[in-house]
Enzyme design. Structure first.
Site, PDB file in Angstrom:
ATOM      1  N   LYS A  76       0.849  -1.194   0.000  1.00  0.00           N
ATOM      2  CA  LYS A  76       0.000   0.000   0.000  1.00  0.00           C
ATOM      3  C   LYS A  76       0.891   1.252   0.000  1.00  0.00           C
ATOM      4  CE  LYS A  76      -3.867   1.527   3.002  1.00  0.00           C
ATOM      5  NZ  LYS A  76      -4.630   1.170   4.232  1.00  0.00           N
ATOM      6  N   SER A 151      -9.647   0.995   3.446  1.00  0.00           N
ATOM      7  CA  SER A 151      -8.851   1.838   2.587  1.00  0.00           C
ATOM      8  C   SER A 151      -7.821   1.089   1.744  1.00  0.00           C
ATOM      9  CB  SER A 151      -8.117   2.876   3.440  1.00  0.00           C
ATOM     10  OG  SER A 151      -7.187   2.256   4.304  1.00  0.00           O
ATOM     11  N   SER A 175      -9.566  -1.677   7.459  1.00  0.00           N
ATOM     12  CA  SER A 175      -9.025  -1.378   6.123  1.00  0.00           C
ATOM     13  C   SER A 175      -8.255  -2.504   5.451  1.00  0.00           C
ATOM     14  CB  SER A 175      -8.134  -0.130   6.181  1.00  0.00           C
ATOM     15  OG  SER A 175      -8.923   1.030   6.260  1.00  0.00           O
TER      16      SER A 175
END
Lengths: 492, 92
Positions: A76, A151, A175
């Site tokens: 990420k 997310s 997330s």
């Protein structure tokens, strides 16, 4: 190969059937073919990926294989990496290059992994749909009109469409688990304090935790084994945490005699009927595998979202005060004075969801409101923790749906922040209590994947890995792949 | 609750345009209105959570562990001069 698990690729590398360079090229080709449709990656440096793979093949030949030798792992955009940009999908960090690697990045490199690139995410990890990214929204491989969750939506979409066999995400309120659930993959949020947060761009420091997003339970264990452990440079990483035998936990694959708690507060009116049916069916299957289902109650569950939306924004408003445009980050043109520089740079650099959270936090922490909001929320948090401690006196693990609904359409919830916040209703309490949680696929609703969430006592990732591995081996939900991204004939 | 969004934004050092304030104000009131349900929970005598596992915050030895990496650390800065961060004038 693209839909192979990490452990399958590892076996093929060990047997000399393929090389790290060939594996990396397979996924680089997949990314080239499919990333435009998904927007899962926001940064790829092809030459750098191949150089790492080449070095890995050389390391294997000269010194033997390390635990993740030659295995591609995407991360990420929240993890600081010295190679390439780290932007947290925010305009305020546009073109930021980190001067050091996050601790987990160092650990992955030491384990021999090949880092594939940076994946899309909600700006500063604030969101449940990967729509607040400064690089544009990411899409769900099962239906590209739908969100991939958030997310860590870019990591989830990349694994679900086999643009990488595995990825790292972070989980502050769900997330990792919620995007894993709505894209049909496996995601593990380790116990708070298990994995160092150093070099992970901070959102809410008492909740943030990094973890793997993978095709199988064993793959999640392999990555966690590599990144877990005390880091003296992160004061919240715990030094004397018991360390399970990660892989042995998955190999046991038995549910015989396991007591699984089914909390009534997680099976409620208003949730998607197919989601509920899929999770109920999964629990029936666990019963058939020898587990005992025990009805339990976690009475403060309905206050978890409210406590979270005080605590997380409060910590975010403090953490994000560092973006002052002095040492790094966007600076506005021609500031009149220092105050103008701060206020205009931050207005231009932050997106609207990030501003909403900073303002919520600034309000909750402001003079006269601290006791009523922040202190109160931290007290409710203690009650939520106690709920779990009581429950784990009766059961070994807890099973719930990961998300009350499958993936929704892009744009469907962007107008109403509060509705979006309720997407995390089943994942947030786990962060507040600092517990490990795992989501794995357990069915479909309207052609979209449904996730089953396992919650364990602190430091007992081994229990949820065992339960999830047993369920996985008895079903084939983890083997489903989205048709639109199925391997073309030429793919290796 | 009616919240003075411009005042809160100034606390957070964010300038809001009038349009942004008009949008964020009601949203902030909604969010705060939602979290006010916490008031209904009986928390008398309940300690506030500090660390999820009550772990003590360790102190490290007071020893230098970093080398001088000033150039690398200043590389992302918007404006530097002679190893110093440059900001608008703050004293007359």
């Amino acid at each position: 190969m693209p839909y192979s698990s990490l452990s399958d690729i590892q076996t093929r590398l060990e047997n000399g059937e393929t090389t790290a360079v060939a594996v990396a090229q397979t996924y680089l080709d997949r990314i080239a073919a499919h990333n435009d449709a998904l927007n899962a990656f926001v940064h790829i440096d092809t030459e750098h990926v191949l150089a790492q793979a080449k070095a890995s093949d050389a390391h294997r030949a000269e010194h033997g294989a390390r635990p993740l030798e030659g295995l591609p792992i995407a991360v990420k955009d929240i993890f600081c990496t010295q190679d390439g940009p780290t932007q947290c999908c925010s305009k305020i960090l546009k073109d930021f290059h980190a001067p050091y690697d996050a601790h987990v990045i160092t650990k992955l490199k030491e384990a021999g992994a090949v880092l594939v690139g940076k994946t899309n995410m909600d700006e500063f990890a604030m969101g449940s749909s990967t729509e607040t990214s400064a690089f544009g929204p990411c899409r769900n491989p099962w239906n590209t009109d739908c969100i991939p969750g958030g997310s860590s939506g870019g990591s989830a979409a990349a694994v679900a469409a086999a643009l990488t066999p595995a990825a790292l995400g972070t989980d502050t309120g769900g997330s990792i688990r919620q995007p894993a659930a709505v894209t049909g993959i496996t995601g593990l949020k380790p116990t708070y304090g298990r994995v160092s947060r150093r070099g992970i761009i901070a959102f809410a420091s008492s909740l943030d935790q990094a973890g793997p997003m993978t095709r199988t339970v064993k793959d999640a264990a392999m990555i966690t084994a590599a990144i877990a452990g005390h880091d003296p440079a992160d004061a919240t990483s715990v030094a004397d945490a018991p360390m399970p035998d990660w892989l042995a936990a998955c190999d046991a694959q038995s549910m015989q005699g396991m007591k699984i708690g089914k909390p009534k507060e997680y099976f409620v009116d208003g949730m998607d009927a197919d989601v509920r049916a899929a999770v109920e069916a999964a629990l029936k299957q666990c019963e058939a595998l020898g587990a005992e289902i025990v009805d339990i109650s976690l009475p403060h569950t309905d206050k978890a979202v409210a406590a979270y939306y005080v605590i997380a924004p409060s910590e975010a408003s403090a953490n994000l005060s560092r973006y002052d445009s002095v040492r790094y980050g966007h600076r506005c043109d021609d500031p009149e004075d220092l105050l103008d520089m701060y206020t205009r740079s931050r207005d231009e650099g932050f997106g609207s969801e990030v501003k909403r959270r900073i303002l919520t936090g600034a309000f909750a922490l402001s003079s006269g409101y601290y006791d009523a909001y922040y202190l109160k929320a931290q007290q409710v948090r203690t009650l939520i923790q106690r709920d779990f401690i009581e429950a784990f006196k009766q059961v070994d693990v807890i099973a719930t749906p990961t998300s009350p609904v499958p993936a929704f359409k892009l744009g469907e919830k962007t107008d109403d922040p509060l509705t979006m916040y309720l997407s995390d209703i089943f994942t947030i309490a786990v962060n507040l209590a600092g517990l490990p949680g795992l989501s794995q696929p357990c069915g479909f609703s309207g052609g979209l994947p449904v996730g089953l969430q396992w919650i364990g006592p602190a430091w007992r990732e081994d229990l949820i890995l065992s339960a999830a591995a047993a369920y996985e081996s008895a079903t084939d939900w983890s083997k489903q792949t989205p048709e639109q991204f199925s391997p073309a004939g030429g793919d290796a | 609750m009616n919240i003075d969004v411009q005042k809160v934004a100034m606390l957070a050092r964010i300038r809001l345009t009038d349009e942004e304030a008009a949008e964020l104000g009601p949203q902030l009131s909604n969010i705060i209105g939602y979290v006010e349900q916490l008031a209904s929970v009986d928390t008398d005598g309940v300690a506030a959570t500090a660390h999820p596992h009550d772990a003590a915050m360790p102190l490290r030895a007071d020893a230098v562990t970093n080398s001088n990496r000033r150039d690398a650390l200043q590389q992302p800065a918007p404006k530097i001069e002679s190893g110093l961060y440059v900001v608008p004038k703050v004293v007359e």
